[in-house]
Design an enzyme around this catalytic site. Structure first.
Site, PDB file in Angstrom:
ATOM      1  N   SER A  41      -3.842   3.975  -4.978  1.00 10.14           N
ATOM      2  CA  SER A  41      -3.810   2.610  -5.502  1.00 10.14           C
ATOM      3  C   SER A  41      -2.962   2.470  -6.757  1.00 10.14           C
ATOM      4  O   SER A  41      -2.628   1.355  -7.159  1.00 10.14           O
ATOM      5  CB  SER A  41      -5.237   2.124  -5.801  1.00 10.14           C
ATOM      6  OG  SER A  41      -5.794   2.845  -6.884  1.00 10.14           O
TER       7      SER A  41
ATOM      8  N   LYS B 296      -7.395   2.534 -12.909  1.00 13.33           N
ATOM      9  CA  LYS B 296      -6.715   1.246 -12.749  1.00 13.33           C
ATOM     10  C   LYS B 296      -6.008   0.880 -14.054  1.00 13.33           C
ATOM     11  O   LYS B 296      -6.225   1.498 -15.098  1.00 13.33           O
ATOM     12  CB  LYS B 296      -7.715   0.131 -12.388  1.00 13.33           C
ATOM     13  CG  LYS B 296      -8.545   0.385 -11.142  1.00 13.33           C
ATOM     14  CD  LYS B 296      -7.726   0.370  -9.870  1.00 13.33           C
ATOM     15  CE  LYS B 296      -8.623   0.633  -8.656  1.00 13.33           C
ATOM     16  NZ  LYS B 296      -7.840   0.779  -7.411  1.00 13.33           N
TER      17      LYS B 296
END
Length: 254
Positions: free
Chosen positions: A50, A91
């Site tokens: 991701s 993230k």
């Protein structure tokens, strides 16, 4: 003879003293770098793709142990929120408490309080167009929370996935356990600074002491090897010098 031997002995003692000093300083740098790194950084393995292309799946990263209150926009953080799963996740911080994070403007860019953010790490999607999100949204981040996005906006399960939950996908600052400074395997080094967030209030974070600690470890290794090699090299050169010195001829009496 005695004067020459004394000179060589003096040089030998000086060389031995300097080599010992080099080894001692090298050990201090080497151990100091490792101990400092262990205290300041925590290693993690990135479990998903991701964050590509910034961090690939399976990469080994070093995250500086920080308090969640020290996090700024653009930071890549490691956090653990039970609502997102049991494992630590990685993230990028797109917004902090009080920010209105939205996507997208007419150029496909993310905006924070109406200001467009340039994100050079994003990759083109279908049709070759680069957009900050294929899902439109507008969120006001609760105080004490963070809005998090993966750099691969096409596959990342991030705050956008949790928009219908309490806090509209934001996570508390207290869930942050570290800020990623460097990728150590593959050896990509320090992350690129998030310049697109630099003009927003509060600016961006400065990198931790990764480079200084790494330099100390490398310098320590060099000094230890150089100091340890002095003795064998000096002995070898002395033997060669003695072997090359011509012997004295005997005087023949009358």
């Amino acid at each position: 003879m005695s004067g020459n031997t004394g000179t060589q002995g003096g040089r030998g003692r000086l060389g031995s003293m300097l080599s010992g000093l080099a080894v001692a300083v090298g050990c201090l740098l080497f151990l100091g770098g490792f101990v400092g790194g262990a205290l300041i950084y925590q290693p993690y393995t990135v479990p998903t793709d991701s964050m590509t292309p910034t961090i690939d799946d399976g990469s080994k990263i070093l995250a500086q142990r920080i308090d969640g209150d020290d996090v700024r926009r653009g930071d890549v953080v490691v956090f653990k929120d039970p609502l997102w799963g049991d494992s630590p996740m990685v993230k990028r911080v797109a917004g902090v408490g009080g920010d209105t994070v939205a996507c997208c403007d007419r150029d496909g860019r993310l905006t924070v309080d109406g200001k467009a953010v340039v994100e050079p790490y994003l990759t083109p999607g279908m049709g070759g167009r680069t957009v900050a999100s294929d899902k439109e949204f507008s969120v006001t981040v609760p105080q004490g929370s963070l809005f998090l996005l993966g750099d691969d906006r096409h596959t990342s399960l991030d705050s956008r996935t949790h928009l219908e939950e309490a806090g509209q996908g934001s996570v508390p600052r207290s869930t942050v356990v570290g800020r990623v400074d460097a990728v150590v395997w593959p050896a990509n080094g320090l992350l690129e600074p998030p310049t697109g967030f630099a003009d927003l209030p509060g600016g961006t974070s400065r990198p931790g002491p990764f480079e200084a600690l790494f330099t100390a470890i490398v310098a320590g290794c060099v000094l230890i090897l150089a100091g340890a090699a002095y003795g064998p090299v000096a002995n070898l050169l002395t033997r060669r010098s003695a072997g090359a010195r011509p012997g004295k001829r005997e005087r023949v009496g009358a």
